[in-house]
Design a protein around this motif. Sequence first.
Motif, PDB file in Angstrom:
ATOM      1  N   HIS A 175      -0.505   8.142  -2.418  1.00  0.00           N
ATOM      2  CA  HIS A 175      -1.313   8.207  -1.193  1.00  0.00           C
ATOM      3  C   HIS A 175      -1.682   6.798  -0.726  1.00  0.00           C
ATOM      4  N   TYR A 220      -1.206   7.341   9.332  1.00  0.00           N
ATOM      5  CA  TYR A 220      -1.411   7.995   8.030  1.00  0.00           C
ATOM      6  C   TYR A 220      -1.619   9.498   8.218  1.00  0.00           C
ATOM      7  N   THR A 277       0.802  12.588   6.698  1.00  0.00           N
ATOM      8  CA  THR A 277       0.224  13.418   5.634  1.00  0.00           C
ATOM      9  C   THR A 277      -0.344  14.749   6.110  1.00  0.00           C
ATOM     10  N   ALA A 292       4.840  10.145   0.985  1.00  0.00           N
ATOM     11  CA  ALA A 292       4.090  11.379   1.258  1.00  0.00           C
ATOM     12  C   ALA A 292       4.761  12.586   0.610  1.00  0.00           C
ATOM     13  N   THR A 344       3.952  12.853  -3.067  1.00  0.00           N
ATOM     14  CA  THR A 344       2.615  13.299  -3.483  1.00  0.00           C
ATOM     15  C   THR A 344       2.612  14.750  -3.931  1.00  0.00           C
TER      16      THR A 344
END
Length: 357
Positions: free
Chosen positions: A264, A332, A336, A105, A108
């Motif tokens: 992701h 998740y 995130t 994460a 990203t």
Amino acid sequence: MSAAAAGEDGPSPPPDPTSTSALGATSAPASVPAPVPASGPLTACLADLIPAVARRRVCWHGAGCLAVLLCVGYLARRHWPVVRAGVERLAVADQGWLLVGAVAAVGTWAASALAQQGAVTRRLPTGRLIAAQFAASAANHLLPAGLGAGALNLRFLMRCGLSASRAAGALAVKAGAAGAVRLALIALLALACPGLLRVPHFSPAVLAAVLAAVALLAALVAVPLRPRCRRAVTAVLTDIRAVHACPLRTAALWGGSLAFATLHCAVFVAVAKAVELPLPVVQVALLYLAASTAAALLPTPGGLGSLDAALAFALTASGAPAATAASAVLGYRLLTVWLPLPPGLVVLAVLVRRKAL
């Protein structure tokens, strides 16, 4: 000059704040921004980041967000035992896999910064660029349909010296590369998992009616905006040619876009492994890409509600237990959205305070 001589023409007027005094000191330039209103620095930052056109559309997007969130709330209330079981399962999940998901994460934001650098020919400040992507991810979860991230990146690029048209073109180039990479990954993984994604069947009459409605709407929108659209497309094509003329920028644009989508997927796969989701890794990645692409069509902030429902439905339809699927979706979201959101808002406020946005 004596006091009597000074008083012959009456009392002296108050000094002009914009004029130069006898000591040569001048007041602050007129371009100094106004102080932040008392409603709060974060609210003022977000309001300043939304373009005028997007601000007029927030009400319509907000209505769509509210409708989607109400539907999701109803579903969560109806299936509350499944949600509670998912939370309990996440609490005892494998901490090692969750750490892998957290690292992915974090990656990203670096991948997003790399893709944004590749979308412009000018070199951007690396530290502020990464910080802007981190802040954009937080703003994207507060405003609908990607308005937060788009407006923040537009403002950042303009602060870096790009004109408004060039900054908008850079965002369009980045979005186009991200969409192309996502579709290519879905096609590639679909070949590895034949039959996993099934296109819903529609009757010819329904399909023809939908296509006719879409064509009519596109015609009504395109006719008055045709000159502007033509200029915008020409500018974007010019930016695409300029970026692809430099091999380093091309590699950064497509490599960053590929890394962003892959990381992701890695976050969701790591969470699925942590909660022991009984599906192969390739299938989990494909379901995530398909569900997140479908959820992007609904105007909710950061896909809140729409992505959760799409992911849970895709996993359960593929044979995963409902509680395990809910646990994977919650994990998740935790990695995130909920954990990065507070520090992201702090970074956003700091960037605006330092006039980097």
